[in-house]
Design a protein around this motif. Structure first.
Motif, PDB file in Angstrom:
ATOM      1  N   ARG A 167       0.865  -1.189   0.000  1.00 45.46           N
ATOM      2  CA  ARG A 167       0.000   0.000   0.000  1.00 45.46           C
ATOM      3  C   ARG A 167       0.903   1.241   0.000  1.00 45.46           C
ATOM      4  O   ARG A 167       1.755   1.398   0.881  1.00 45.46           O
ATOM      5  N   LEU A 168       0.710   2.085  -1.003  1.00 47.96           N
ATOM      6  CA  LEU A 168       1.649   3.180  -1.264  1.00 47.96           C
ATOM      7  C   LEU A 168       1.005   4.539  -1.038  1.00 47.96           C
ATOM      8  O   LEU A 168      -0.126   4.773  -1.463  1.00 47.96           O
ATOM      9  N   ALA A 169       1.759   5.432  -0.376  1.00 51.65           N
ATOM     10  CA  ALA A 169       1.355   6.848  -0.299  1.00 51.65           C
ATOM     11  C   ALA A 169       2.380   7.640  -1.100  1.00 51.65           C
ATOM     12  O   ALA A 169       3.582   7.480  -0.895  1.00 51.65           O
ATOM     13  N   VAL A 228      -1.786   2.568  -5.019  1.00 52.01           N
ATOM     14  CA  VAL A 228      -1.643   3.912  -4.452  1.00 52.01           C
ATOM     15  C   VAL A 228      -2.902   4.178  -3.628  1.00 52.01           C
ATOM     16  O   VAL A 228      -3.996   4.248  -4.180  1.00 52.01           O
ATOM     17  N   VAL A 229      -2.729   4.315  -2.309  1.00 52.22           N
ATOM     18  CA  VAL A 229      -3.905   4.487  -1.438  1.00 52.22           C
ATOM     19  C   VAL A 229      -4.027   5.915  -0.910  1.00 52.22           C
ATOM     20  O   VAL A 229      -5.027   6.232  -0.256  1.00 52.22           O
ATOM     21  N   PHE A 244       4.650   1.827   2.165  1.00 53.21           N
ATOM     22  CA  PHE A 244       5.770   2.605   1.641  1.00 53.21           C
ATOM     23  C   PHE A 244       5.324   4.017   1.259  1.00 53.21           C
ATOM     24  O   PHE A 244       4.210   4.204   0.769  1.00 53.21           O
ATOM     25  N   ILE A 245       6.250   4.957   1.480  1.00 52.10           N
ATOM     26  CA  ILE A 245       6.025   6.345   1.053  1.00 52.10           C
ATOM     27  C   ILE A 245       6.954   6.637  -0.118  1.00 52.10           C
ATOM     28  O   ILE A 245       8.155   6.317  -0.062  1.00 52.10           O
ATOM     29  N   LEU A 281      -1.778   7.702   7.837  1.00 51.75           N
ATOM     30  CA  LEU A 281      -0.988   6.689   7.130  1.00 51.75           C
ATOM     31  C   LEU A 281      -1.142   5.324   7.803  1.00 51.75           C
ATOM     32  O   LEU A 281      -1.215   4.290   7.135  1.00 51.75           O
ATOM     33  N   ARG A 282      -1.236   5.327   9.140  1.00 47.42           N
ATOM     34  CA  ARG A 282      -1.467   4.063   9.861  1.00 47.42           C
ATOM     35  C   ARG A 282      -2.859   3.528   9.557  1.00 47.42           C
ATOM     36  O   ARG A 282      -3.047   2.343   9.315  1.00 47.42           O
ATOM     37  N   ASP A 283      -3.822   4.422   9.577  1.00 42.46           N
ATOM     38  CA  ASP A 283      -5.214   4.062   9.264  1.00 42.46           C
ATOM     39  C   ASP A 283      -5.320   3.400   7.900  1.00 42.46           C
ATOM     40  O   ASP A 283      -6.063   2.444   7.712  1.00 42.46           O
TER      41      ASP A 283
END
Ligand SMILES: Nc1nc2c(c(=O)[nH]1)N[C@@H](CN(C=O)c1ccc(C(=O)N[C@@H](CCC(=O)O)C(=O)O)cc1)CN2
Ligand SMILES: NCC(=O)N[C@@H]1O[C@H](COP(=O)([O-])[O-])[C@@H](O)[C@H]1O
Length: 292
Positions: free
Chosen positions: A80-82, A108-109, A160-161, A153-155
């Protein structure tokens, strides 16, 4: 503030109150969309929601619907990517397209930006990706603090960022919360032409003025300072005798789109190996004994 209103996103689409089914999803959609306590400022078109607003948006519903995306054919869990962006977002777009097309084992979330009106944020909104404004500033009073961002971001269970043309210093707290899990792309061959003041066209102007005959992008892990984290991948392009900064930028950017996708693909397939001296290497997809 209830987000029952629907905002025009300026891209010809409208944000609806339902998950947007355009993410590449392999796992079950859990339908957790319902009303939830919103911790972030979500930009949906011109509608900017403040932290703690109780909302029900396409963006939050879309993100929360992908809780467990499971493992793909490779047996490696989908990541799951930010992505953090301040500008046009062409690197963000190439990563998102690679994820949708199956080249990257991830989704990309979230899109995080200090500039809610930037091209990257608009692209995210048009594609049902939640937009988080970070950090709070005079020009972006709807922004979230570092602690609030960490909660978001935890939610979203971000693995990975990826910084992609993000122009602000990432605070130490955030770097520490994502050890060996945050990448940046820089448009020069680091350690040359990096650090504070070196971004965008300024980098290419400095490269040309120096007389360097080669340039190219660097993908590196992010540490507490600008551009000093460990290098993961680089590509080389020539600097031509009559280059303008814009021409050089375009040549480098073309390589950025390839090298960043390849590096992110490796990251999402758990193919990064750390050498004893702390240098990260990419294990080849086809030959498990080959590293670059
Ligand atoms: N902790 C880290 N944060 C960031 C890194 C990093 O390596 N570690 N990389 C940068 C991206 N970067 C180049 O790759 C970079 C971006 C911006 C600047 C800069 O000088 N910015 C100006 C402000 C520009 C603006 O807001 O328009 C400044 O800070 O005065 C240098 C390097 C992302 N963050
Ligand atoms: N120091 C950071 C920096 O200069 N980053 C650069 O900003 C551009 C963003 O383009 P994009 O928004 O089209 O991806 C890219 O060239 C990226 O390397």
């Amino acid at each position: 503030m209830e987000a029952a209103a629907v905002a025009s996103s300026g891209c010809g689409l409208r944000c609806s109150l339902y998950p947007v089914p355009n993410q590449h999803r392999r796992g079950a959609r859990l339908g957790l969309a319902a009303k939830r306590q919103q911790r972030c400022a979500v930009a949906c078109g011109r509608l900017l929601l403040r932290p703690n607003a109780r909302v029900y948006t396409a963006a939050s519903a879309s993100a929360s619907a992908v809780i467990d995306s499971g493992a793909g054919d490779s047996g490696v869990r989908r990541k799951r990517l930010a992505v953090f962006v301040s500008g046009g977002g062409s690197n963000f777009r190439s990563i998102h397209e690679a994820a949708l097309g199956g080249k990257v084992n991830g989704d990309v979330v979230a899109l995080v930006t200090d500039k809610p009106g930037c091209g990257g944020a608009e692209y995210a909104m048009c594609n049902g990706i939640p937009v988080v404004v970070f950090t709070k500033s005079k020009s972006a009073p709807e922004g979230v603090s570092t602690d609030e961002l960490l909660n978001v971001l935890r939610d979203l269970k971000v693995d990975f960022i990826l910084l992609a043309g993000y122009l602000k210093l990432i605070p130490g707290e955030l770097v520490k919360a994502f050890p060996r899990s945050m990448l940046n792309i820089h448009p020069s061959l680091l350690p040359a032409f990096g650090g504070k003041g070196y971004y965008g066209l300024k980098v290419h102007k400095a490269v040309i003025a120096s007389g360097a005959r080669y340039s190219g992008p660097t993908v590196h892990f992010v540490d507490e300072q600008f551009d000093t984290g460990k290098t993961l991948a680089q590509r080389v392009v020539p600097v031509l005798a009559n280059d303008t900064p814009e021409q050089l930028a375009a040549r480098v950017l073309h390589e950025e789109h390839q090298v960043y996708v390849e590096a992110v693909a490796a990251l999402c397939e758990d193919r990064i190996v750390w050498r004893d001296d702390g240098v990260p290497l990419i294990r080849s997809q086809t030959n498990p004994n080959a590293y670059t």
